[in-house]
Scaffold this motif. Sequence first.
Motif, PDB file in Angstrom:
ATOM      1  N   ALA A  85       0.840  -1.188   0.000  1.00 50.89           N
ATOM      2  CA  ALA A  85       0.000   0.000   0.000  1.00 50.89           C
ATOM      3  C   ALA A  85       0.876   1.238   0.000  1.00 50.89           C
ATOM      4  CB  ALA A  85      -0.928   0.011   1.216  1.00 50.89           C
ATOM      5  N   ALA A  86       0.280   2.387  -0.377  1.00 54.27           N
ATOM      6  CA  ALA A  86       0.967   3.684  -0.350  1.00 54.27           C
ATOM      7  C   ALA A  86       0.484   4.450   0.867  1.00 54.27           C
ATOM      8  CB  ALA A  86       0.684   4.463  -1.626  1.00 54.27           C
ATOM      9  N   VAL A  87       1.404   4.759   1.785  1.00 51.28           N
ATOM     10  CA  VAL A  87       1.051   5.307   3.089  1.00 51.28           C
ATOM     11  C   VAL A  87       1.629   6.706   3.258  1.00 51.28           C
ATOM     12  CG1 VAL A  87       1.133   4.903   5.585  1.00 51.28           C
ATOM     13  CG2 VAL A  87       1.103   2.946   4.006  1.00 51.28           C
ATOM     14  N   ALA A 109       6.331  14.720   1.646  1.00 55.10           N
ATOM     15  CA  ALA A 109       7.444  13.802   1.424  1.00 55.10           C
ATOM     16  C   ALA A 109       6.879  12.593   0.675  1.00 55.10           C
ATOM     17  CB  ALA A 109       8.062  13.367   2.750  1.00 55.10           C
ATOM     18  N   PRO A 110       7.688  11.880  -0.091  1.00 59.26           N
ATOM     19  CA  PRO A 110       7.155  10.769  -0.880  1.00 59.26           C
ATOM     20  C   PRO A 110       6.359   9.776  -0.033  1.00 59.26           C
ATOM     21  CG  PRO A 110       9.396  11.232  -1.532  1.00 59.26           C
ATOM     22  CD  PRO A 110       9.131  12.070  -0.312  1.00 59.26           C
ATOM     23  N   TRP A 128      -1.848  14.735   0.784  1.00 58.46           N
ATOM     24  CA  TRP A 128      -0.406  14.539   0.860  1.00 58.46           C
ATOM     25  C   TRP A 128       0.311  15.811   1.285  1.00 58.46           C
ATOM     26  CZ3 TRP A 128       3.040  16.276  -3.321  1.00 58.46           C
ATOM     27  CH2 TRP A 128       4.377  15.902  -3.109  1.00 58.46           C
ATOM     28  N   LYS A 129      -0.200  16.970   0.847  1.00 55.95           N
ATOM     29  CA  LYS A 129       0.420  18.243   1.197  1.00 55.95           C
ATOM     30  C   LYS A 129       0.088  18.672   2.627  1.00 55.95           C
ATOM     31  CE  LYS A 129       2.330  20.612  -1.563  1.00 55.95           C
ATOM     32  NZ  LYS A 129       3.743  20.675  -2.037  1.00 55.95           N
ATOM     33  N   PRO A 174       3.821   8.054  -5.631  1.00 57.24           N
ATOM     34  CA  PRO A 174       4.482   9.204  -5.016  1.00 57.24           C
ATOM     35  C   PRO A 174       4.962  10.242  -6.032  1.00 57.24           C
ATOM     36  CG  PRO A 174       5.192   7.173  -3.962  1.00 57.24           C
ATOM     37  CD  PRO A 174       4.394   6.769  -5.153  1.00 57.24           C
ATOM     38  N   ALA A 175       5.538   9.791  -7.119  1.00 60.74           N
ATOM     39  CA  ALA A 175       6.038  10.719  -8.134  1.00 60.74           C
ATOM     40  C   ALA A 175       4.902  11.419  -8.858  1.00 60.74           C
ATOM     41  CB  ALA A 175       6.926   9.977  -9.139  1.00 60.74           C
ATOM     42  N   ARG A 176       3.797  10.722  -9.080  1.00 65.18           N
ATOM     43  CA  ARG A 176       2.678  11.341  -9.788  1.00 65.18           C
ATOM     44  C   ARG A 176       1.999  12.401  -8.926  1.00 65.18           C
ATOM     45  NH1 ARG A 176       4.551  11.767 -13.579  1.00 65.18           N
ATOM     46  NH2 ARG A 176       2.596  12.531 -14.492  1.00 65.18           N
ATOM     47  N   LEU A 177       1.936  12.188  -7.611  1.00 64.02           N
ATOM     48  CA  LEU A 177       1.427  13.237  -6.724  1.00 64.02           C
ATOM     49  C   LEU A 177       2.351  14.449  -6.752  1.00 64.02           C
ATOM     50  CD1 LEU A 177       0.143  11.315  -3.567  1.00 64.02           C
ATOM     51  CD2 LEU A 177      -1.219  12.313  -5.407  1.00 64.02           C
ATOM     52  N   ALA A 178       3.649  14.215  -6.701  1.00 65.99           N
ATOM     53  CA  ALA A 178       4.598  15.329  -6.715  1.00 65.99           C
ATOM     54  C   ALA A 178       4.489  16.129  -8.008  1.00 65.99           C
ATOM     55  CB  ALA A 178       6.015  14.807  -6.526  1.00 65.99           C
TER      56      ALA A 178
END
Length: 356
Positions: free
Chosen positions: A3-5, A11-12, A45-46, A336-340
């Motif tokens: 999962a992505a937590v 931060a990633p 995320w932000k 993570p990269a796509r959110l950034a």
Amino acid sequence: MKAAVLREYDAPLAIEDVPEPTPPEHGVVVDVEACGVCRSDWHAWKGHGEWADDAVERGQVLGHEPAGTISAVGERVTEWAVGDRVAVPFSLGDGTCEHCVTGHGNRCSDGYALGFEPSVPGAFAERVAVPHADYNLAALPDALSARDAAALGCRYATAFNGLVERASVGPGDRVAVHGCGGVGLSAVQIAAARGATVVAVDVREEPLALAADLGAAELVDASEDGGPASADAAVREVTDGGAHVSVDALGRAETCRNSARSLRRGGTHVQIGLTTDAEAGEVALPTDAMTRDELDWVGARGLSPTAYPALLRFVAGAAVDPGALVTREVSLDAVPARLAAMDDYGTAGVEVVTEF
């Protein structure tokens, strides 16, 4: 399972193993086949939302636009079985409050925001638990893939709520859409399919080109001439006096005000975009003009689970293709990269996780 937590804001996201979900007695577990990557995930995320006591807690599994197949069923569930293909709304109701029983489960007093609170870990994961399944889940038509159903998720469903359920857009209306990200492009497609003439507004060429492909009759490049501050005048010009309905699909102060100023007398502003920390939840508006011109102001957040069948009928009956909004399929590891990339509006259309 993987999962992505959210461990730290901005931060990633951590891609890590987390415990397998089990179904509550009134819920199910869904094997996630696809999940959209939404700007609301970016807000979480932000760390946005502190101004409304709505910031997502660290440790949260994000992701709120899933579709997949049921793999486990709680003992009190009567409407669903293992193997059923479903879409999962992100605005989950308990099915019993005054809002749920009147068809507004997205306003549920005791509801859940999938992927945004500890009681409902999200769907950037191999599996996700869904409470009150008999009330919340929607069956996927055979013709609709999980990938395309994920595109309906938060953004398309919210645009449908705002334009159809709240503003009743129909033939002959002139509709302006300010901001052509995922939710804005959804609004473009929906309004055009409802028979409206759509004006799409953005500062980037690629989203405007996508808007044209999805049915926008007029394009306003707000980076030109007087810049974003003059976008409202451009909309009034191409709509012969102003839009009947105008949507702020971004949540910036300037797009919000431009949307209100784009309207003709008696028009309706639809607020879909959430603000950033620059606005902290509040935007100054042209109040006197709104009063003088008798403008309506409506907000839209998600879509009641009970309205999902209407959304799916609309998609089938209007022969629209929500999958046309999907510009990229990604793996869970890429989230993570796509959110950034959203920091500088480095994405276009809807991106969907299809590899877990």
